[in-house]
Design a protein around this motif. Structure first.
Motif, PDB file in Angstrom:
ATOM      1  N   ASP A 159       0.838  -1.199   0.000  1.00 43.09           N
ATOM      2  CA  ASP A 159       0.000   0.000   0.000  1.00 43.09           C
ATOM      3  C   ASP A 159       0.875   1.252   0.000  1.00 43.09           C
ATOM      4  O   ASP A 159       1.979   1.240  -0.547  1.00 43.09           O
ATOM      5  CB  ASP A 159      -0.963  -0.034   1.189  1.00 43.09           C
ATOM      6  CG  ASP A 159      -0.236  -0.078   2.538  1.00 43.09           C
ATOM      7  OD1 ASP A 159       1.002   0.036   2.568  1.00 43.09           O
ATOM      8  OD2 ASP A 159      -0.926  -0.221   3.576  1.00 43.09           O
TER       9      ASP A 159
ATOM     10  N   SER B 249      -4.707  -3.930  -0.876  1.00 46.53           N
ATOM     11  CA  SER B 249      -4.560  -5.072   0.034  1.00 46.53           C
ATOM     12  C   SER B 249      -4.633  -6.348  -0.800  1.00 46.53           C
ATOM     13  O   SER B 249      -4.489  -6.291  -2.026  1.00 46.53           O
ATOM     14  CB  SER B 249      -5.641  -5.040   1.124  1.00 46.53           C
ATOM     15  OG  SER B 249      -6.936  -5.021   0.550  1.00 46.53           O
ATOM     16  N   SER B 250      -4.864  -7.492  -0.180  1.00 42.99           N
ATOM     17  CA  SER B 250      -4.695  -8.773  -0.882  1.00 42.99           C
ATOM     18  C   SER B 250      -5.524  -8.937  -2.167  1.00 42.99           C
ATOM     19  O   SER B 250      -5.020  -9.500  -3.141  1.00 42.99           O
ATOM     20  CB  SER B 250      -4.962  -9.941   0.074  1.00 42.99           C
ATOM     21  OG  SER B 250      -6.300  -9.944   0.523  1.00 42.99           O
TER      22      SER B 250
ATOM     23  N   TYR C   7      -3.525  -7.081  -4.702  1.00 39.68           N
ATOM     24  CA  TYR C   7      -2.235  -7.737  -4.954  1.00 39.68           C
ATOM     25  C   TYR C   7      -2.435  -8.882  -5.944  1.00 39.68           C
ATOM     26  O   TYR C   7      -1.665  -9.057  -6.889  1.00 39.68           O
ATOM     27  CB  TYR C   7      -1.631  -8.279  -3.657  1.00 39.68           C
ATOM     28  CG  TYR C   7      -1.424  -7.248  -2.563  1.00 39.68           C
ATOM     29  CD1 TYR C   7      -1.263  -5.900  -2.871  1.00 39.68           C
ATOM     30  CD2 TYR C   7      -1.394  -7.622  -1.220  1.00 39.68           C
ATOM     31  CE1 TYR C   7      -1.085  -4.959  -1.863  1.00 39.68           C
ATOM     32  CE2 TYR C   7      -1.205  -6.682  -0.218  1.00 39.68           C
ATOM     33  CZ  TYR C   7      -1.062  -5.358  -0.536  1.00 39.68           C
ATOM     34  OH  TYR C   7      -0.880  -4.429   0.444  1.00 39.68           O
TER      35      TYR C   7
ATOM     36  N   TYR D   6       2.859  -6.538   3.730  1.00 37.72           N
ATOM     37  CA  TYR D   6       1.523  -6.619   4.336  1.00 37.72           C
ATOM     38  C   TYR D   6       1.480  -5.738   5.576  1.00 37.72           C
ATOM     39  O   TYR D   6       2.025  -6.072   6.625  1.00 37.72           O
ATOM     40  CB  TYR D   6       1.177  -8.066   4.690  1.00 37.72           C
ATOM     41  CG  TYR D   6      -0.304  -8.303   4.896  1.00 37.72           C
ATOM     42  CD1 TYR D   6      -1.099  -8.752   3.861  1.00 37.72           C
ATOM     43  CD2 TYR D   6      -0.896  -8.053   6.134  1.00 37.72           C
ATOM     44  CE1 TYR D   6      -2.465  -8.963   4.042  1.00 37.72           C
ATOM     45  CE2 TYR D   6      -2.251  -8.253   6.326  1.00 37.72           C
ATOM     46  CZ  TYR D   6      -3.031  -8.711   5.272  1.00 37.72           C
ATOM     47  OH  TYR D   6      -4.374  -8.909   5.458  1.00 37.72           O
TER      48      TYR D   6
ATOM     49  N   ASP E 196      -4.136  -3.876   6.475  1.00 35.50           N
ATOM     50  CA  ASP E 196      -4.525  -4.500   5.207  1.00 35.50           C
ATOM     51  C   ASP E 196      -5.766  -5.376   5.346  1.00 35.50           C
ATOM     52  O   ASP E 196      -6.579  -5.475   4.420  1.00 35.50           O
ATOM     53  CB  ASP E 196      -3.377  -5.346   4.646  1.00 35.50           C
ATOM     54  CG  ASP E 196      -2.385  -4.516   3.843  1.00 35.50           C
ATOM     55  OD1 ASP E 196      -2.453  -3.274   3.940  1.00 35.50           O
ATOM     56  OD2 ASP E 196      -1.551  -5.104   3.132  1.00 35.50           O
ATOM     57  N   THR E 197      -5.921  -6.026   6.484  1.00 37.40           N
ATOM     58  CA  THR E 197      -7.052  -6.934   6.666  1.00 37.40           C
ATOM     59  C   THR E 197      -8.379  -6.192   6.604  1.00 37.40           C
ATOM     60  O   THR E 197      -9.338  -6.653   5.979  1.00 37.40           O
ATOM     61  CB  THR E 197      -6.939  -7.666   8.021  1.00 37.40           C
ATOM     62  OG1 THR E 197      -5.628  -8.199   8.162  1.00 37.40           O
ATOM     63  CG2 THR E 197      -7.946  -8.783   8.105  1.00 37.40           C
TER      64      THR E 197
ATOM     65  N   GLU F  16      -8.841  -3.317   5.090  1.00 35.85           N
ATOM     66  CA  GLU F  16      -8.976  -2.865   3.701  1.00 35.85           C
ATOM     67  C   GLU F  16      -9.540  -3.990   2.838  1.00 35.85           C
ATOM     68  O   GLU F  16     -10.351  -3.757   1.929  1.00 35.85           O
ATOM     69  CB  GLU F  16      -7.604  -2.427   3.161  1.00 35.85           C
ATOM     70  CG  GLU F  16      -7.002  -1.207   3.825  1.00 35.85           C
ATOM     71  CD  GLU F  16      -7.628   0.091   3.346  1.00 35.85           C
ATOM     72  OE1 GLU F  16      -8.527   0.043   2.498  1.00 35.85           O
ATOM     73  OE2 GLU F  16      -7.202   1.154   3.836  1.00 35.85           O
ATOM     74  N   THR F  17      -9.112  -5.216   3.106  1.00 37.50           N
ATOM     75  CA  THR F  17      -9.607  -6.373   2.353  1.00 37.50           C
ATOM     76  C   THR F  17     -11.089  -6.597   2.605  1.00 37.50           C
ATOM     77  O   THR F  17     -11.863  -6.869   1.671  1.00 37.50           O
ATOM     78  CB  THR F  17      -8.807  -7.636   2.740  1.00 37.50           C
ATOM     79  OG1 THR F  17      -7.446  -7.465   2.362  1.00 37.50           O
ATOM     80  CG2 THR F  17      -9.365  -8.868   2.052  1.00 37.50           C
TER      81      THR F  17
ATOM     82  N   THR G  74      -8.472 -12.747   2.711  1.00 36.83           N
ATOM     83  CA  THR G  74      -7.019 -12.681   2.517  1.00 36.83           C
ATOM     84  C   THR G  74      -6.432 -14.069   2.260  1.00 36.83           C
ATOM     85  O   THR G  74      -5.611 -14.249   1.351  1.00 36.83           O
ATOM     86  CB  THR G  74      -6.340 -12.057   3.753  1.00 36.83           C
ATOM     87  OG1 THR G  74      -6.808 -10.712   3.925  1.00 36.83           O
ATOM     88  CG2 THR G  74      -4.829 -12.033   3.591  1.00 36.83           C
TER      89      THR G  74
END
Length: 360
Positions: free
Chosen positions: A112, A157-158, A161, A181, A185-186, A188-189, A255
């Motif tokens: 990010d 995030s994932s 990606y 990571y 990020d979690t 955001e996912t 994720t």
């Protein structure tokens, strides 16, 4: 033998063509009259968002957005003013040679805004600093050269990606992908997964070829008015995510699924993957408390998929403040120039000691 249409059929065919021409002409004139009328209406009536003309993002259902190709701007959102230049693929990176020479060991960075390099120049980001750290003191003909590509984009995030790897990275033929990571990020996912319909609807206007879209934005008030109203209507689909245990669980579930697909793509294209855990400076580093849930989940993901996992927390805690500020300020999670240099050094040492990259 020649076949001739009967006179009645010829007249009918001519009439159909004539009707089609009239309809097309009527549509063109109607659009032209609407365009002229809108230009004479007061702004409080049309409510056109002229900022759409200079919109820097292209909306996409698989990534939420990407930056316009070959965009250059001065960014003042964090730290000192910095130059943002994006290449023809929309990354804050140099032009990328798709036909990679055999003596180039290519490393692609995903992440990010921390990886993208908020608050520092492109050449000061940790990806570029890593390339410098891996460069040998003496260059010789035929030796392996390391190239590090910064493909980080703010807010990714994932799911993004995975999309970037599938849509772009496999074409670049990297030897190694490093995924930074970050602590949030979690969430955001989870937000991405809950807003798939919203992002698809928002991306529909940008399904036009980029040059066509820009031509319409710059020359048609009618198009801008319709676009303004469309985006306003689509915003009602946006789902706000609140940080709680349920959303954390939702985020980790998505994720894990994304990383399984990344594993499949990496195996198919013979790409190594490293997962780098980036702790929060305001929570984990400042409070000297490593997030056990984050490291537990990332360790599990790495083990399941055969990735190498490197957690930055312990090495960041060893940083000596006498070297300068590690972060841009005390309330920010983005690395300073010194911080980017330090993290690049940590990564260079990790890659060498773990024999992940070839020795030269």
């Amino acid at each position: 033998m020649l076949n001739f249409l009967p006179v009645k059929d010829k007249k009918r065919d001519f009439k159909k063509r004539g009707n089609t021409i009239v309809i097309i002409f009527g549509l063109i004139m109607g659009l032209l009259c609407s365009e002229i009328a809108i230009r004479f209406l007061p702004p409080e009536v049309t409510k056109i968002d002229f900022g759409l003309i200079s919109e820097e993002r292209i909306f996409t259902p698989t990534r939420s957005m990407k930056f316009r190709p070959n965009l250059t701007r001065v960014w003042t959102g964090l730290g000192r003013p910095t130059i943002w230049h994006f290449n023809d693929m929309g990354y804050r990176e140099r032009a990328i040679q798709m036909n990679k020479p055999d003596n180039i060991y290519r490393i692609a960075f995903l992440g990010d805004s921390v990886v993208m390099g908020f608050g520092v120049e492109e050449y000061e980001s940790w990806s570029r600093r890593l390339e410098n750290a891996l460069r040998p003191a003496k260059l010789e003909s035929g030796m392996t050269h390391f190239e590090v590509l910064n493909l980080g984009i703010q807010g990714f995030s994932s799911p993004q990606y995975k999309a970037v790897i599938k849509e772009d990275i496999v074409k670049m033929k990297p030897n190694l992908v490093v995924i930074g990571y970050y602590a949030n990020d979690t969430l955001e996912t989870a937000s991405f997964d809950s807003n798939r319909k919203y992002m698809f609807m928002k991306s529909i206007p940008d399904m036009l070829p980029f040059k066509v879209s820009q031509l319409l934005k710059r020359n048609s008030h009618l198009y801008l008015m319709l676009l303004t109203r469309y985006y306003t209507a689509v915003e009602s689909l946006n789902v706000d995510i609140v940080q709680n245990e349920a959303e954390e669980s939702h985020g980790w579930e998505v994720t894990k699924k994304d990383f399984r697909e990344i594993k499949s793509l990496a195996d198919k294209h013979n790409i190594k993957v490293i997962l780098v855990g980036i702790p929060s400076s305001t929570k984990e580093i400042k409070e000297k408390q490593l997030s056990e849930s984050r490291t537990r989940e990332l360790t599990s993901i790495a083990e399941e998929n055969g990735f190498t996992y490197y957690e930055l927390y312990n090495d960041l805690m060893k940083y000596k403040s006498s070297l300068g500020k590690l972060y841009l300020d005390d309330f920010n999670d983005h690395f300073s120039i010194v911080g980017n240099e330090y993290v690049a050094g940590l990564l260079a040492n990790f890659l060498r000691t773990k024999s992940i990259i070839p020795s030269i």
